[in-house]
Design an enzyme around this catalytic site. Sequence first.
Site, PDB file in Angstrom:
ATOM      1  CE  LYS A  28      -3.885   1.937   2.680  1.00  0.00           C
ATOM      2  NZ  LYS A  28      -4.714   1.764   3.895  1.00  0.00           N
ATOM      3  CB  SER A 103      -7.959   3.667   2.703  1.00  0.00           C
ATOM      4  OG  SER A 103      -7.104   3.141   3.704  1.00  0.00           O
ATOM      5  CB  SER A 127      -8.054   0.852   5.720  1.00  0.00           C
ATOM      6  OG  SER A 127      -8.800   2.033   5.566  1.00  0.00           O
TER       7      SER A 127
END
Length: 450
Positions: A28, A103, A127
């Site tokens: 990420k 996210s 997330s």
Amino acid sequence: MQDARRWDDRYARGDGLPPLAGLPVAVKDNMCTTDFPTTCGSRILGRWMSPYDATVVARLREAGAIVIGKTNLDEFAMGSSTENSAFGPTRNPWDQGRVPGGSSGGSAAAVAASFVPLALGSDTGGSIRQPAGFCGIVGLKPTYGRVSRYGLVAFASSLDQIGPMAGTVADAALLLQVLAGRDPRDSTSADVPVPDYAKALNGTVRGLRIGLAREAFGEGLQPAVRTAVTQAAEVLKGQGAEVIEVAMPTIAYALPTYYLLATSEASSNLARYDGVQYGLRVPSTDLYGMYTKTRREGFGAEVKRRIMLGTYALSAGYYEGFFLKAQRVRTLVRRDFLQAFERVDLVLMPTSPTVPFRFGEKVDDPLQMYLADVYTIPVNLAGLPGISIPCGFADGLPVGLQLIGRSFEEETVLRAAHAYEQATEWHTRRPPLDGDGGGRGGTTQPRGRA
Ligand code: GLN
């Protein structure tokens, strides 16, 4: 490719290999890497290059993994759909008209689409778990302190935690093994021994007590999601777990509590992006003008909203009524879990109240977007480990089952998740990507395994 060849050569020579030798892992893009820019999905960082690797990235490399790329996210990890990225949205491989969750939507979609067997996500309020649920993969948020946050760009430091995203529970356990443990560079990382997670996967839930969180099955839960999650509880019961109901009366207050604490912490953490040290700088005739222009142009709407909310909650005259009160409610939420854990070993609830929604459906209504995390946020407030695993489909879209454990008892969480996985075949479904010919609910070719 060079790294991969080196691992192939070592393998051919019969040399011993580290646990992730040659495996491509996606990271990420809020974790620092020296070989890729770290953008946080924000214009304000530009193509900022970190001078160091995050501890988790360093550990991946030591374990032989190949960091193959960075994945898309909501700007600074603020969002539940990956629509808040300055670089455009990520699509859900199960239905490209729908969001992958967020996210960590890029990491979840990459694993679901079999681009990579493993990925890293970060979870402040859901997330890792929510996008894992939306994309039909496994995502684990470890106990706060289990994994180092050094080199994770801070959103809300008392809640942020990095964790594994994978196609199966065994792969998530393998990745957690590499990530977990004390790091002298992160004073909040805990000095608690790291067990052998693979060993915990003994295929049985016999003797485990599992509590269905009553308040998580009420209003706002899509009926098809309720059905899938309730059936999953029945499967666990059939496998020998004792399933009872537990009351979690304060979880209804978790969402407003989180949106005071997380925004307060974010308003402080994001003060450093002022055009001086990092990324974007919009010139002006004076210093103050440079700050304001840089922040105005660099941050997206959701990030600005949160900075304003957090600044308000912390300001003189409002601090006691908002920030301090929220800290107290946080304690009550944790207490609910601790009380439940006197009677059960795991708490069970849906990962999300709905299946993945369509693009644009919630962007203009922040409250609706925030509600996507109503079941994941309490777990961050309490600092506990939680996993989302695939437990079925509703309208052809994946549904996630959430299992929550006691602090530092990731083993129990993984054990139950693995046992459930052994009894079901949801984790073997693959999305019908172009040319795949799969129908709704997917095909059953197993996806790539680590
Ligand atoms: N969706 C939640 C938020 O917008 C959680 C985000 C996260 O876990 N990073 O804050």
